[in-house]
Design an enzyme around this catalytic site. Structure first.
Site, PDB file in Angstrom:
ATOM      1  N   ASN A 118       2.864  -6.660  13.319  1.00 13.51           N
ATOM      2  CA  ASN A 118       2.378  -5.297  13.501  1.00 13.51           C
ATOM      3  C   ASN A 118       2.731  -4.816  14.906  1.00 13.51           C
ATOM      4  O   ASN A 118       2.901  -5.620  15.810  1.00 13.51           O
ATOM      5  CB  ASN A 118       0.849  -5.262  13.306  1.00 13.51           C
ATOM      6  CG  ASN A 118       0.407  -4.025  12.548  1.00 13.51           C
ATOM      7  OD1 ASN A 118       1.039  -2.975  12.636  1.00 13.51           O
ATOM      8  ND2 ASN A 118      -0.672  -4.146  11.803  1.00 13.51           N
ATOM      9  N   CYS A 161       2.579  13.776 -24.931  1.00 10.88           N
ATOM     10  CA  CYS A 161       1.666  14.731 -25.575  1.00 10.88           C
ATOM     11  C   CYS A 161       1.791  16.150 -25.030  1.00 10.88           C
ATOM     12  O   CYS A 161       1.147  17.064 -25.542  1.00 10.88           O
ATOM     13  CB  CYS A 161       0.224  14.239 -25.447  1.00 10.88           C
ATOM     14  SG  CYS A 161      -0.439  14.390 -23.774  1.00 10.88           S
ATOM     15  N   HIS A 210      -1.335   1.284  -4.418  1.00 10.15           N
ATOM     16  CA  HIS A 210      -1.677   2.704  -4.249  1.00 10.15           C
ATOM     17  C   HIS A 210      -0.791   3.606  -5.108  1.00 10.15           C
ATOM     18  O   HIS A 210      -0.780   4.819  -4.924  1.00 10.15           O
ATOM     19  CB  HIS A 210      -1.576   3.121  -2.773  1.00 10.15           C
ATOM     20  CG  HIS A 210      -2.727   2.619  -1.942  1.00 10.15           C
ATOM     21  ND1 HIS A 210      -2.721   2.623  -0.573  1.00 10.15           N
ATOM     22  CD2 HIS A 210      -3.925   2.091  -2.303  1.00 10.15           C
ATOM     23  CE1 HIS A 210      -3.867   2.124  -0.118  1.00 10.15           C
ATOM     24  NE2 HIS A 210      -4.602   1.789  -1.151  1.00 10.15           N
ATOM     25  N   GLY A 256       2.563  -4.504   8.911  1.00 14.75           N
ATOM     26  CA  GLY A 256       2.412  -3.062   9.118  1.00 14.75           C
ATOM     27  C   GLY A 256       1.262  -2.408   8.388  1.00 14.75           C
ATOM     28  O   GLY A 256       1.335  -1.240   8.037  1.00 14.75           O
ATOM     29  N   GLN A 281       0.844  -1.199   0.000  1.00 21.46           N
ATOM     30  CA  GLN A 281       0.000   0.000   0.000  1.00 21.46           C
ATOM     31  C   GLN A 281       0.880   1.250   0.000  1.00 21.46           C
ATOM     32  O   GLN A 281       0.376   2.360  -0.051  1.00 21.46           O
ATOM     33  CB  GLN A 281      -0.877   0.014   1.259  1.00 21.46           C
ATOM     34  CG  GLN A 281      -1.847  -1.148   1.355  1.00 21.46           C
ATOM     35  CD  GLN A 281      -2.519  -1.202   2.719  1.00 21.46           C
ATOM     36  OE1 GLN A 281      -1.977  -1.725   3.682  1.00 21.46           O
ATOM     37  NE2 GLN A 281      -3.701  -0.635   2.807  1.00 21.46           N
TER      38      GLN A 281
HETATM   39 ZN   LIG Z   1       0.076  12.591 -22.409  1.00 23.88          ZN
END
Ligand SMILES: [Zn+2]
Length: 255
Positions: free
Chosen positions: A216, A153, A120, A190, A102
């Site tokens: 933990n 882009c 994440h 954890g 995470q």
């Molecule tokens: Zn782009």
């Protein structure tokens, strides 16, 4: 030094072929990294909270990037700790090992872990606001231009991290596929267990027969599905546990 550990836990790790590790903020905190989500986290205070959602990000993209740039600087000072190193060593010892995290700091890769599934996202990855297929890594610190521009882009970039209210990125599919193929031991380190996805993942592998070990500093929202809860700092517990597992020799592993 922690231990000795539960015989069932040591035997499960000795005999395992497929191991799934799931790590959360606790392992990063031991490297001095501030927590993002959860109590006292960077996304709980005034400024961080303002940029923790897509709406907040879009309201003030440049301000958001200033905040993320500062976080990238803080996190960039941190180094992997013995828990990260042990997980990298475990990956090398097992035929099949997946590390689902995470954390967005990239410390598992820095410690040498190869198959890291960052559900994440990562603070040092960016993606294009115009085309989400445009994703790239940028470790420049501090950033020269805010917001950074897409190298494909020229559109504005956003951090490639999962904000509050957003779904998981495509990485989570990889974690689900690994879990569905069967897991002998799940090692949960954890994580608060407060977020739905990790809990579902751990519940699913346990129902399919995995032995679940949690490490933990305090019982978490996942402790009720753990076969063994080892209370302590990951940087102390994991190296000691791994030593004890290896002392007796691995059965199915290659280590
Ligand atoms: Zn782009």
């Amino acid at each position: 030094m922690p231990g000795p550990f539960l015989t069932a836990t040591v035997e499960a790790l000795r005999g395992a072929t497929r191991v799934l590790a799931l790590t959360g903020a606790g392992i990063s905190a031991e490297s001095g990294i501030p927590t993002f989500r959860g109590e006292g986290g960077a996304w709980e205070d005034g400024e961080g909270l303002a940029y923790a959602t897509v709406a907040g990000l879009m309201r003030d993209l440049e301000g958001a990037w200033r905040w993320f740039d500062a976080m990238r600087r803080v996190v960039g000072q941190a180094r992997p700790n013995p828990a990260h190193a042990t997980l990298a060593a475990m990956e090398a010892a097992y035929p099949d090992f997946a590390l689902v995290t995470q954390n967005v700091d990239g410390l598992h890769a820095a410690a040498g872990s190869r198959k890291v599934i960052e559900i994440h996202g990562n603070l040092y990855r960016m993606r294009c606001l115009w085309d989400p297929e445009h994703r790239w890594e940028d470790r420049t610190c501090p950033l020269r231009r805010l917001p950074p521009a897409c190298p494909v882009c020229g559109g504005s970039a956003r951090p490639d991290v999962v904000l509050f209210g957003e779904g998981y990125g495509p990485e989570v599919e990889e974690a689900v596929v690994f879990a569905e193929q069967g897991v002998d031991v799940a090692l949960v380190v954890g994580t608060s267990g407060a977020v739905g996805g990790p809990r579902c993942l751990v519940e699913a592998v346990r129902e399919a027969g995995a032995y679940v070990v949690e490490v933990n500093v305090a019982p978490s929202g996942l402790s009720d599905v753990a076969d063994d809860l080892i209370v302590g700092k990951a940087g102390e517990v994991l190296p000691a546990l791994w030593d004890q597992v290896q002392e007796g020799g691995m059965k199915n592993g290659e280590g």
